[in-house]
Design an enzyme around this catalytic site. Structure first.
Site, PDB file in Angstrom:
ATOM      1  N   SER A   1     -38.751 -28.870  17.469  1.00  0.00           N
ATOM      2  CA  SER A   1     -39.283 -30.156  17.918  1.00  0.00           C
ATOM      3  C   SER A   1     -40.088 -30.739  16.762  1.00  0.00           C
ATOM      4  O   SER A   1     -40.252 -30.098  15.733  1.00  0.00           O
ATOM      5  CB  SER A   1     -40.204 -29.936  19.119  1.00  0.00           C
ATOM      6  N   LYS A   2     -40.604 -31.921  16.962  1.00  0.00           N
ATOM      7  CA  LYS A   2     -41.402 -32.565  15.909  1.00  0.00           C
ATOM      8  C   LYS A   2     -42.548 -31.667  15.456  1.00  0.00           C
ATOM      9  O   LYS A   2     -42.823 -31.526  14.275  1.00  0.00           O
ATOM     10  CB  LYS A   2     -41.983 -33.879  16.438  1.00  0.00           C
ATOM     11  N   ARG A   3     -43.164 -31.039  16.442  1.00  0.00           N
ATOM     12  CA  ARG A   3     -44.305 -30.170  16.161  1.00  0.00           C
ATOM     13  C   ARG A   3     -43.909 -29.033  15.207  1.00  0.00           C
ATOM     14  O   ARG A   3     -44.688 -28.567  14.392  1.00  0.00           O
ATOM     15  CB  ARG A   3     -44.805 -29.604  17.494  1.00  0.00           C
ATOM     16  N   HIS A   4     -42.663 -28.590  15.327  1.00  0.00           N
ATOM     17  CA  HIS A   4     -42.179 -27.481  14.504  1.00  0.00           C
ATOM     18  C   HIS A   4     -41.711 -27.915  13.135  1.00  0.00           C
ATOM     19  O   HIS A   4     -41.397 -27.086  12.292  1.00  0.00           O
ATOM     20  CB  HIS A   4     -40.958 -26.848  15.169  1.00  0.00           C
ATOM     21  N   GLY A   5     -41.500 -29.191  12.966  1.00  0.00           N
ATOM     22  CA  GLY A   5     -40.987 -29.616  11.670  1.00  0.00           C
ATOM     23  C   GLY A   5     -39.657 -30.337  11.770  1.00  0.00           C
ATOM     24  O   GLY A   5     -38.960 -30.491  10.771  1.00  0.00           O
TER      25      GLY A   5
END
Ligand code: GLU
Length: 473
Positions: free
Chosen positions: A242-246
């Site tokens: 996800s965005k949070r993960h990159g």
């Protein structure tokens, strides 16, 4: 002699070039370059509502920044719609496809029934054997593939191994919509064939599509390219990226201060291995890359590892290259003080001179720039709390004592300033470190910086004496 290898990267410009796409592009590029073949670029812009020029530009920029070049002109899929239609018509003529006049209501009822019976929705083939004479008037038909109903469709995938799909689970899917536009399934097959693609390398989210595409190849009597479906990238916690993960656009990585060579090296190791080896120059990567060592389980994206790899690349880059990389990155940095920085010849020279000390402590170009802030700071310097504490705790007295010694130096260099400090330390019996810290605080406003004598050297006599004077009081 086997055909020359042709791979392709086929992004849909409905979003920016994200990190998974960048890795797919890299694998295609490495495979082609390693085999002495070509990598082509196809922009899959058939979704007119969602494809944008901004996304196309971001993809092209992202690839260029990563150093992944393609052979020939990019192919735009939408412009090939006539050819896709022609192939659909030819399948109709050869009896491998048929017109389907099912109404949206009928299709909805099929889906509803499948749902009620707990099955995956599939078209029931109701127009498979009916003749056009039964066609309702005024309805524009779609063209569907007359897919095999028994047996299995087998994929010899270079990453996944032998994957088979029961044909009864794959329905007569649409090739051409009623408005005459091709579906993704048809367009990909026709384009890969016409572009002479010999090896498809893409995310394993396309595995089921591959089975359907094989059926099209078979119906057309065309040889299918080799297939390699690579596992998707997951976050460090194993969950889907996800965005949070990159799961960000490549431009975001640029803005975070990663070097393209480091990102390439990080990405090649994301799902591919060559023993325990971590670091590869571009040439070594090209020579070592193979599909046999692409793993079958999802790779995990790990920012910490990317940072540490980037730090390694920064430390081993030439100083002048880093100045250039920094300057090229300035416009991509998040808005802030740094983004306003414009380098002129003098500041470039200062940066270059300070680079050996700066690059030892930076994991990203942002850290590098932050470490360099003292070079461009205006007097009187803003001094952070820790540095102020050092100055207050007796630091000022040392600076006041050192000032005339520095001022008397006939030559200003790291060596001459160091000699002056050593003399002072010896005469007063104070440890060098106890003098270096106040000097650092006064000269940089911080408690960390490159070696203090290098700092004195880079700042030069006038600026150094001025900054020391400001804090001597
Ligand atoms: N356009 C597709 C995507 O961006 C890729 C299609 C393919 O590689 O065959 O996911």
């Amino acid at each position: 002699m086997p055909d020359a290898v042709v791979t392709r990267f086929a992004p849909s410009p409905t979003g920016f070039l994200h990190i998974g796409g960048a890795r797919t592009a890299l694998f295609n590029w490495l495979y082609a370059r390693g085999q002495g073949g070509k990598m082509l670029l196809r922009i899959e812009d058939t979704d007119r509502e969602r494809s944008t020029n901004a996304a196309i530009n971001a993809i092209l920029d992202g690839l260029s920044w990563l150093g992944l070049d393609w052979d020939g002109e990019a192919i735009y899929q939408f412009r090939r719609a006539d050819r896709h239609r022609e192939v659909a018509e030819s399948l109709l003529a050869s009896g491998h496809a048929y017109h389907c006049y099912a109404t949206p209501q009928e299709l909805e009822a099929m889906r509803e029934k499948a749902r009620a019976e707990g099955r995956a929705p599939r078209y029931d083939g109701r127009w498979r054997e009916r003749s056009a004479s039964e066609a309702p008037s005024g309805v524009r038909p779609v063209i569907r593939l007359k897919a095999p109903q028994e047996g299995e469709t087998v994929l010899d995938d270079k990453v996944q191994g032998r994957v088979s799909f029961a044909n009864k689970d794959l329905d007569d899917f649409i090739l051409l919509r009623s408005d005459g536009t091709p579906t993704f399934m048809l367009a990909v097959v026709v384009d890969d064939h016409d572009m002479g693609v010999t090896q498809v390398i893409r995310g394993d989210d396309h595995l089921t599509n591959a089975a359907r595409q094989m059926q099209i190849y078979q119906a057309l009597g065309w040889t299918a390219p080799g297939m390699a479906h690579i596992p998707l990238i997951h976050g460090a916690d194993g969950a889907k990226l996800s965005k949070r993960h990159g799961a960000l656009g490549v431009d975001a990585y640029r803005g975070m201060g990663y070097l393209p060579a480091a990102l390439r090296n990080y990405l090649v190791r994301l799902g591919w291995s060559h023993g325990d080896r971590e670091f590869f120059s571009t040439q070594e990567m090209i020579e070592a890359f193979d599909l046999a060592h692409v793993g079958r389980s999802p790779a995990r994206f790990d920012f910490v590892k990317l940072e540490s790899m980037n730090g390694h690349y920064i430390r081993s880059s030439q100083d002048a290259e880093l100045v250039a990389a920094l300057e090229a990155t300035l416009p991509f940095l998040p808005q802030g003080e740094n983004a306003k920085l414009e380098l002129d010849a003098a500041s470039r020279a200062k940066l270059l001179a300070a680079m050996p000390g700066l690059k030892e402590r930076a994991k990203t170009l942002i850290e590098l720039l932050d470490g360099a802030a003292f070079l461009f700071a205006q007097r009187p310097l803003a001094v952070d709390a820790k540095a102020a504490a050092i100055l207050d705790a007796g630091g000022r007295a040392h600076i006041a004592a050192l000032l005339p010694r520095f001022a008397a130096l006939s030559e200003w260099s790291a060596a001459s300033t160091e000699a002056a400090v050593r003399d002072y330390a010896q005469e007063t019996g104070i440890k060098l470190g106890q003098i270096a810290q106040p000097l650092r605080a006064a000269l940089t406003g911080r408690t960390t910086s490159p070696g203090i004598f290098d700092v004195l050297d880079v700042l030069g006599r006038e600026e150094s004496l001025g900054r020391l004077q400001d804090q001597a009081g």
